[in-house]
Structures are given as C-alpha cells and as structure tokens.
Design a protein around this motif. Structure first.
Motif, PDB file in Angstrom:
ATOM      1  N   GLN A 180      -3.369  10.561   7.043  1.00  0.00           N
ATOM      2  CA  GLN A 180      -4.300  10.576   5.916  1.00  0.00           C
ATOM      3  C   GLN A 180      -4.698  12.012   5.568  1.00  0.00           C
TER       4      GLN A 180
ATOM      5  N   ARG B 226      -9.563   2.561   8.304  1.00  0.00           N
ATOM      6  CA  ARG B 226      -8.527   3.130   9.184  1.00  0.00           C
ATOM      7  C   ARG B 226      -9.145   3.807  10.409  1.00  0.00           C
TER       8      ARG B 226
ATOM      9  N   GLY C 262       0.792  -1.237   0.000  1.00  0.00           N
ATOM     10  CA  GLY C 262       0.000   0.000   0.000  1.00  0.00           C
ATOM     11  C   GLY C 262       0.816   1.275   0.000  1.00  0.00           C
ATOM     12  N   CYS C 263       0.244   2.288   0.641  1.00  0.00           N
ATOM     13  CA  CYS C 263       0.771   3.647   0.627  1.00  0.00           C
ATOM     14  C   CYS C 263       1.919   3.816   1.629  1.00  0.00           C
TER      15      CYS C 263
ATOM     16  N   THR D  47      -1.657  -5.437   3.423  1.00  0.00           N
ATOM     17  CA  THR D  47      -2.498  -5.169   2.252  1.00  0.00           C
ATOM     18  C   THR D  47      -3.060  -3.752   2.187  1.00  0.00           C
ATOM     19  N   CYS D  48      -3.530  -3.398   0.996  1.00  0.00           N
ATOM     20  CA  CYS D  48      -4.215  -2.132   0.721  1.00  0.00           C
ATOM     21  C   CYS D  48      -5.591  -2.486   0.144  1.00  0.00           C
ATOM     22  N   THR D  49      -6.523  -1.567   0.230  1.00  0.00           N
ATOM     23  CA  THR D  49      -7.833  -1.863  -0.359  1.00  0.00           C
ATOM     24  C   THR D  49      -8.453  -0.644  -1.024  1.00  0.00           C
ATOM     25  N   VAL D  50      -7.603   0.356  -1.294  1.00  0.00           N
ATOM     26  CA  VAL D  50      -8.153   1.627  -1.764  1.00  0.00           C
ATOM     27  C   VAL D  50      -8.860   1.464  -3.117  1.00  0.00           C
TER      28      VAL D  50
ATOM     29  N   CYS E  36      -5.180  -2.790   5.514  1.00  0.00           N
ATOM     30  CA  CYS E  36      -6.491  -2.195   5.263  1.00  0.00           C
ATOM     31  C   CYS E  36      -7.528  -3.185   4.739  1.00  0.00           C
TER      32      CYS E  36
ATOM     33  N   ASN F 176       1.210   2.493   5.081  1.00  0.00           N
ATOM     34  CA  ASN F 176       1.325   1.054   5.046  1.00  0.00           C
ATOM     35  C   ASN F 176       2.806   0.646   5.105  1.00  0.00           C
TER      36      ASN F 176
ATOM     37  N   VAL G 104     -11.145   4.432   2.927  1.00  0.00           N
ATOM     38  CA  VAL G 104     -10.174   4.611   4.016  1.00  0.00           C
ATOM     39  C   VAL G 104     -10.808   4.900   5.389  1.00  0.00           C
TER      40      VAL G 104
END
Ligand code: 5AD
Ligand code: SF4
Length: 482
Positions: free
Chosen positions: A244, A213, A54-55, A89-92, A124, A58, A209
């Motif tokens: 964020q 988050r 992720g970002c 992980t990311c989920t955006v 996430c 992350n 997010v």
C-alpha cells in the motif's frame, strides 16, 4: 506456473498440526478428499470461479486462492454459474460495495437452481462489521465469509463451510502473521506481483484501507528475494513489488532496511529483466530511491505517485503530510534523475470543503507535471473515516462538472505526451495475443504503455525491440525491428 504440494502423503487420521503452513497443507488434503467425493458423485471435477474485484494486492491474493484450489483438484471455471464461486472484494469506494451486492443478487438465483453450489466472499469489504451484519441478515445463502488477514486459512475455512449447514464467518481485526510457502496460481507465466508488505499506517482522512488492511507489516527481505528467484527460475522476467505504501518498506523489520536497499538487492537477481513497484506515497519517497531508479537498468522508468489533490489546504485536510510545493519538487528531482520517466497518478475530486480555487490548484499541478496517465475518482464517503464526519460535502453537480474538466485535461495531456515517443524504438515485453485481432500481439513498454504489433503467440513472454509506428491516443501500433 504454481508449486504443487504433495498432499497425498499427509495423514488425515491424525489431529491437524498447529503450526503453519503444515496446518494448511493438512486442510488442503482434506479439501482434496471433498473434491474426490464430488468426483465420485458427479463424475467430473468441481469447478471454481475466483472473481477479483479490487487492486493489484487483491489480484495477487486471488492468485494465492486459485493456487490452493488448483492444488486440491478444482478446475477453473470462467463463469460464476458453477460449483464454487469466491468473490474477492474491494471497498475503497462505495460503488465497489454496491457491485458486490449486485453480484450476490445474481448468484442467489443460480443457487436456487443448484443448491449444492458453494458461495464465498473475502477481501477488504468483509473487514467492515456492518457488511458482515448485512450478509448474515439478508444474504443467508452465502456459505463462507473471511477477511484480508486470514486468506492463508482458506483451505481450512472451506472444509469448515462444506461441513456446516450455516454461514461460516471468520474475519480478524488484525494480525502480525505472514504465512510463506503456500501455492500460487499465476495469471501470467512471465510476470508476477510480489507482496513486499501488507497494511497501511497512513490514515489519509478519506481512506478506509488502514481499517480493512490493518497495520503495516513488511516481509523479510530474504523471503522476498527467495520468492523472486524461484519465480525467475520458473520463467518470470518482470516483477511488480506490491504494497500500500512501498516507500515505507522495512521500517518495522527486526533489522530495519529501506525500500531503496531492497530494490538494490532485487536488481541483482540474474535473468530478472524488469522491476516495477506500486504504490508510492510522496511523503516517504527518498532521494536514495530516486538514485537507485536512475542507476538500475531493470527498474522500469515509471512511477505511480498519487497526488490526490493539488491544493495544500486540502492535502492537509486529507492528512497526506506533503504539500503542493513538496510534490512538484519531487517530480522535478525525478525528471532530472530519470529523464524518460513516465509519471502517473491518482486524483480525488470533491473532497469535503474543496472550493473552485482548490480545484484550480489540482488542475495547475496536472498541467505542470504532465502526467502520462491519471486515475481520477469522485470522492466517496466511507463510514468510519474522519472525512465522513466533515461538513461541507461538495454538491454532486459541482463534483461532476469538476470531474469532467479534470478528465478532459488529463486526457489531452496524456495523448500529447504519448505522441512524443512515436517513431522511436523501445523494448516491449509481449504479454498476449491481441483480444480483437489474432494476427497481432499486445505488449508493454517499460513506461507501462500498451503496444500492438504483428506477431504470434510464441512471442508471449519475450522482450523484443519495437519501432512505435503510430500513436493512437493511449496506445501504440508498432513493428519488431531486427
Ligand atoms: N473516495 C474516492 N477515491 C478514493 N481513493 C481512496 N479512497 C477514496 C475515497 N474515499 C482513491 C485514492 C487512492 C486510490 C487507490 O483510490 O485516489 O489512491
Ligand atoms: Fe485494494 Fe484498497 Fe480495494 Fe482493498 S480496499 S482491494 S486494498 S484498493
């Protein structure tokens, strides 16, 4: 590069402490026992691979997870074919989720060959209940699942997972706990991310997010300053303050303070050379912040200011709480106060209901602002967000065409802007030996542009004056001036 905690002095025959971080130190000592057993059985230390998906937030979390692993005696592996693999992980966007399922398919075949392998997932995407359900049903070979609110509990959860014969799942909806003083294994010796806040209260209508988050929580400024002072004592010259929405830092502290005030304090830290921050929301960007950017010699002349759309109508639908005029006015103020500032952005194409006229407004802002670079995204429908319910989803072929037109414009402008600095002398922080040519090193300007120049690895972490001899689109070639 990380602070070692004396785990061998911890009494493991007693009940675990209830307070933090003492409880996690106890479980880190337990993990170390597991590591020692592994070494006795296999004649080598276990290896762990933490995959960051992720970002920057992350990535910073991954450094904390690696810090815990290193402290307990794991060695770092650079492939997923190893003893322990942890996906952060990311989920955006939907494709972030798809990537995770793809990786799981791959490691399940490795685990068939090596049944002792431990597989864990965090971050996430794990905050989405449907994802956890799917994992429980179809990915039963996964040993551990945890979320974004309890990464500090990783050692405790690892001990649980290796003592259990089924998947351990611990995902929290919310928390107000911020645990300080856990070990961190930094990727770079000379620069570091520093979390200043967690969560988000904005609820942009497309964005998942705030759901994954949780609500905004700011760290105590004293803890932030202490952490940066320690990092600087350990050789760090550049920090990236992470949140964020950093512009709303401090609102929920016992003694509220603004982000601009925090920056003034960070600016005072001796031997710290560069300050960056990420991400700014246009609705909260104050005149005081612009002032402190103009006054400070350490704050880099770079601002990432997500636009998302140039159409005031779409911005309203997105619940962004600014309009095109407000955004352009901010950019004007920033350029007046910090003339050499680089402005970068995020833009979404194909938000539900976006018409050709709306899209033209976005192109208009891109032309007027002249971004130094921009991340462009195709709108991705995220279940549970208000935009997912909106009618009028834009057809794929229209979105694709708009995306390509936007990208072409962004690239043309970015290349033109970059050309403007050719011939000038700029401070460069050298970050690494060049990936493709060992006679070169690679570094960054204050405005975040990449420069390659002749040099050697002893220059890593140094700030050097560099003449930018040639611009090659998105990066420069340069040479040190003495
Ligand atoms: N679809 C496409 N892009 C998104 N972003 C956030 N949510 C979505 C979504 N549903 C983009 C925004 C944000 C960046 C981190 O990701 O542009 O600024
Ligand atoms: Fe970062 Fe957002 Fe992705 Fe989480 S969902 S990793 S906060 S971009």
């Amino acid at each position: 590069m990380y602070q070692e905690i004396d785990l061998d002095s911890i009494q493991l025959n007693m009940e675990p402490p209830t307070g933090e971080p003492a409880r996690q130190y106890y479980f880190m000592a337990k993990c170390r026992e597991w590591v020692r057993d592994f070494m006795r059985n296999k004649g080598r230390a276990p290896r762990a691979c933490v995959v960051n998906m992720g970002c920057q937030m992350n990535a910073r979390d991954s450094e904390k997870l690696r810090g815990i692993l290193k402290n307990t005696g794991f060695e770092e592996a650079d492939t997923e074919d190893t003893d322990f693999v942890l996906y952060n992980t990311c989920t955006v966007r939907e494709n972030a989720n798809n990537k995770v399922y793809g990786r799981l398919g791959y490691v399940s075949s490795i685990k068939k060959q090596n049944p002792d392998m431990v597989i864990a997932l965090c971050g996430c995407m794990m905050q989405e209940p449907e994802v956890v359900e799917k994992l429980k049903k179809s990915y039963r070979f996964v040993d551990l699942v945890f979320g974004t609110h309890n990464i500090y509990k990783f050692a405790e959860l690892f001990v649980q997972a290796v003592s259990s014969d089924h998947m351990v799942v611990d995902v929290w909806k919310e928390t107000d706990t911020i645990v300080e003083e856990l070990p961190v294994e930094r990727k770079y010796s000379f620069k570091s991310g520093v979390n200043i806040m967690f969560g988000c209260n904005n609820f942009c209508s497309y964005c998942i997010v705030p759901y994954v988050r949780g609500r905004e929580r700011s760290r105590d400024p004293k803890d932030i300053i202490r952490e940066i002072e320690k990092l600087v004592a350990d050789g760090v010259v550049e920090v990236m303050l992470l949140g964020q929405n950093v512009n709303s830092y401090g609102k929920n502290l016992e003694t509220p303070m603004t982000f601009a005030e925090l920056l003034r304090q960070v600016d005072q830290i001796e031997d710290l050379k560069r300050i960056r921050f990420m991400t700014s929301h246009p609705k909260d960007l104050s005149d005081d912040l612009i002032k402190v950017m103009a006054e400070s010699k350490k704050i880099c002349p770079h601002l990432h200011l997500p636009l998302q759309s140039g159409s005031s109508r779409i911005l309203r639908e997105m619940n962004r709480r600014y309009d095109k005029e407000h955004y352009l006015k901010l950019v004007e103020k920033l350029r007046a106060a910090v003339p050499d500032i680089a402005i970068t952005t995020d833009i979404i194409v194909g938000f539900p209901g976006e018409t050709e006229e709306d899209f033209e407004e976005t192109l208009d802002v891109v032309r007027r602002v002249e971004y130094d670079s921009a991340f462009t995204f195709i709108y991705s429908k995220r279940t549970g967000t208000p935009a997912a319910q909106m009618e009028d989803q834009v057809p794929q072929d229209v979105v694709k065409d708009r995306f390509e037109r936007l990208l072409a414009l962004v690239q043309e402008i970015a290349a033109r802007k970059a050309e403007g600095l050719t011939g000038s002398v700029q401070e460069v922080l050298v970050e690494q030996v060049n990936d493709h040519d060992e006679t070169l090193v690679t570094g960054r300007l204050g405005n975040n542009s990449v420069v390659h120049l002749p040099g050697s690895k002893d220059m890593i972490g140094c700030m050097v004056p560099v003449r930018l001899t040639e611009c090659r689109g998105f990066y420069y070639m340069g040479e040190v001036v003495s």
